[in-house]
Design an enzyme around this catalytic site. Structure first.
Site, mmCIF file in Angstrom:
data_model
loop_
_atom_site.group_PDB
_atom_site.id
_atom_site.type_symbol
_atom_site.label_atom_id
_atom_site.label_comp_id
_atom_site.label_asym_id
_atom_site.label_seq_id
_atom_site.Cartn_x
_atom_site.Cartn_y
_atom_site.Cartn_z
ATOM 1 N N HIS A 88 0.845 -1.201 0.000
ATOM 2 C CA HIS A 88 0.000 0.000 0.000
ATOM 3 C C HIS A 88 0.878 1.248 0.000
ATOM 4 C CE1 HIS A 88 -2.852 3.053 1.197
ATOM 5 N NE2 HIS A 88 -3.796 2.237 0.769
ATOM 6 N N GLU A 157 -3.721 2.068 -7.242
ATOM 7 C CA GLU A 157 -4.122 3.213 -6.423
ATOM 8 C C GLU A 157 -3.142 4.364 -6.664
ATOM 9 O OE1 GLU A 157 -6.568 1.776 -2.772
ATOM 10 O OE2 GLU A 157 -4.479 1.789 -2.227
HETATM 11 P P1 13P Z 1 -9.263 6.788 -0.058
HETATM 12 O O1 13P Z 1 -10.470 6.020 -0.577
HETATM 13 O O2 13P Z 1 -9.490 7.414 1.264
HETATM 14 O O3 13P Z 1 -8.726 7.700 -1.078
HETATM 15 O O4 13P Z 1 -8.140 5.663 0.203
HETATM 16 C C1 13P Z 1 -7.913 4.706 -0.758
HETATM 17 C C2 13P Z 1 -7.002 3.683 -0.225
HETATM 18 O O5 13P Z 1 -5.879 3.972 0.130
HETATM 19 C C3 13P Z 1 -7.506 2.303 -0.105
HETATM 20 O O6 13P Z 1 -6.494 1.418 0.190
#
Ligand code: 13P
Length: 236
Positions: A88, A157
């Site tokens: 992450h 992400e």
């Molecule tokens: P947000 O949805 O708060 O932008 O975070 C996304 C995330 O890091 C999920 O792992």
């Protein structure tokens, strides 16, 4: 589809239990066919029995030992946890995890058969360099990772989209996912500022197999609404 809630450093154990129960009850009422994951804060983990898979946001590549502040499989076994988030961006960029340590963790949990949600994503300055630079950056995050691992799920992400309210356009998400799918056939989630009113369109994008949601899923009703959207899209 895969709908996942990353609770990050939020909710007490009591509130997490109630969150999990609310999700279980909801998915029963809609005879949910989607795969639902919730990643509670480490101190809020519980033995959870039901259809929602409880995962851990992080753990060390060890059974136990002297790793202050970390948990290992001895602690995960207590809660029958077999799913882990690895790579992450908050762990990469805030907690300083390197690709080398991420690979070690990945291999350790892969050898134990864990379901791994492996996260990749580029920071804003890389994004601003254009698509080629960005894809090269993302490629490095695939380095050393067994992209054919059968229990792998990948989450794209973009770092600049996490917690900012900014998201790539739907077209960008589709294009990037298309390129990432050339690297791995594993299901590919999108994450980064997915909200209750944007989830449906993102889930409808070609090449998006699900979503990994942070702040937008903290409210359990919003998370359930996203699950409902996914279910509707699949039955249409
Ligand atoms: P947000 O949805 O708060 O932008 O975070 C996304 C995330 O890091 C999920 O792992």
């Amino acid at each position: 589809m895969i709908i996942a809630s990353n609770l990050k450093t939020n909710l007490t154990r009591e509130k997490t239990i109630s969150y999990m129960m609310d999700v279980e009850n909801f998915i029963d009422t809609i005879s949910c066919k989607q795969d639902i994951f919730v990643f509670p804060a480490q101190s809020s983990l519980n033995l959870h029995v039901g259809k929602v898979a409880q995962g851990v946001q992080n753990a060390y590549a060890t059974k136990n030992g002297a790793f202050t502040g970390e948990i290992g499989t001895e602690q995960l076994e207590e809660f029958k946890i077999k799913t882990i988030l690895i790579g992450h961006s908050e762990r990469r960029h805030i907690l300083g995890e390197t690709q080398k340590s991420i690979i070690e963790k990945f291999n350790f949990y892969k050898n134990l058969g864990f379901k791994i949600i492996y996260c990749v994503g580029e920071p804003l300055e890389v994004r601003e360099e254009g698509l080629d630079v960005m894809m090269k950056y993302l490629e490095l995050q695939y380095e050393g990772i067994d992209t054919k691992y059968k229990n792998l799920i990948i989450a794209y992400e973009p770092v600049w989209a996490i917690g900012t309210g900014l998201t790539p356009t739907l077209e960008d998400i589709s294009n990037i996912h298309l390129k990432l799918k050339e690297k791995s056939k594993a299901p590919l989630l999108y994450g980064g500022s997915v909200k209750v009113d944007t989830a449906k369109d993102i889930l409808a994008c070609a090449e998006v197999d699900g979503i990994l949601v942070g702040s937008g899923a903290l409210n359990v009703e919003n998370f359930c609404s996203m699950i409902k959207d996914a279910q509707k899209l699949e039955t249409n």
